[in-house]
Design an enzyme around this catalytic site. Sequence first.
Site, PDB file in Angstrom:
ATOM      1  N   GLY A  14       0.781  -1.236   0.000  1.00  0.00           N
ATOM      2  CA  GLY A  14       0.000   0.000   0.000  1.00  0.00           C
ATOM      3  C   GLY A  14       0.812   1.286   0.000  1.00  0.00           C
ATOM      4  NE  ARG A  90      -7.115 -12.312  -6.024  1.00  0.00           N
ATOM      5  CZ  ARG A  90      -7.180 -13.601  -5.765  1.00  0.00           C
ATOM      6  NH1 ARG A  90      -7.283 -14.463  -6.757  1.00  0.00           N
ATOM      7  NH2 ARG A  90      -7.137 -14.036  -4.540  1.00  0.00           N
ATOM      8  CG  ASN A 106      -2.590  -0.731 -12.950  1.00  0.00           C
ATOM      9  OD1 ASN A 106      -2.539  -0.929 -11.741  1.00  0.00           O
ATOM     10  ND2 ASN A 106      -1.819  -1.400 -13.810  1.00  0.00           N
ATOM     11  CG  HIS A 108       2.996  -2.225 -15.067  1.00  0.00           C
ATOM     12  ND1 HIS A 108       2.693  -3.448 -14.499  1.00  0.00           N
ATOM     13  CD2 HIS A 108       4.026  -2.459 -15.918  1.00  0.00           C
ATOM     14  CE1 HIS A 108       3.488  -4.379 -14.989  1.00  0.00           C
ATOM     15  NE2 HIS A 108       4.310  -3.805 -15.853  1.00  0.00           N
ATOM     16  CB  VAL A 143      -2.919  -8.069 -17.804  1.00  0.00           C
ATOM     17  CG1 VAL A 143      -1.912  -7.717 -16.718  1.00  0.00           C
ATOM     18  CG2 VAL A 143      -4.000  -8.983 -17.243  1.00  0.00           C
ATOM     19  CD  GLU A 173       5.618   2.027  -8.739  1.00  0.00           C
ATOM     20  OE1 GLU A 173       4.481   1.806  -8.328  1.00  0.00           O
ATOM     21  OE2 GLU A 173       6.490   1.142  -8.810  1.00  0.00           O
TER      22      GLU A 173
END
Length: 224
Positions: A14, A90, A106, A108, A143, A173
């Site tokens: 997290g 997931r 998202n 990555h 994905v 990030e």
Amino acid sequence: MPRQRVGVFISGRGSNLRALIDACADPAYPAEIVAVVSDRAEAAGLALAEAAGIPGVVIRHRSRPAFAAEAEALLRERRVDLVCLAGFMRVLDAAFVEAWHDRMVNIHPSLLPAFPGLHPQRQALAAGVRFSGCTVHFVRPEVDAGPIIAQAVVPTRPDDDEARLSARILGVEHRLYPLAVRLVAEGRVRVAGGKVEIDGWWAPRVAVLNPDEPAGEPLAANRG
Ligand code: GRF
């Protein structure tokens, strides 16, 4: 303009959730986190949410459709505008992803479309690339694919291993995700022809070389 209501999906540590929580602590930031969802009860990020006064909810992953139905009900109940996947491990139900088209993002840890999937930092080192980094993108059913909102470049180093490169990328990030969410929440980001356009923003002017040029000497002077 009212702050955009954000739901964050996590599976573990997290630290990106924490970066978003910290950004949202500024009243001038255009988003607030109103829900944190984890598929794992033991995710450390749930404690971060609780410490920030955000209700965390565990939705166990029995099947993709079942998870999607429970998640959708929660997002509706909390009136979520934007979903941020932050280390959520997931694959989501395709219909759920379509329902959140251009409203789900998202992060990555690679320069997509290079190295999607698991262990992207390991993949980058195995390929011998001189730069890797991280990408924030809109989510599509495939994905780690979807229109790219923002990227940050991190040079690889000769003495890198997966842990060292991952740590350097992670530090970046934590800057990139709050920036990208800010731009989306401000309504500056739109998708046209499968690509993202951002109003009122610009690219850096500088190019970065790796290996670097010797300080003060153009590379050409070293030749021959
Ligand atoms: C990050 O590297 C993120 O890019 C990837 O999973 C990791 C999650 O880390 N999707 P954390 O849980 O945010 O610390």
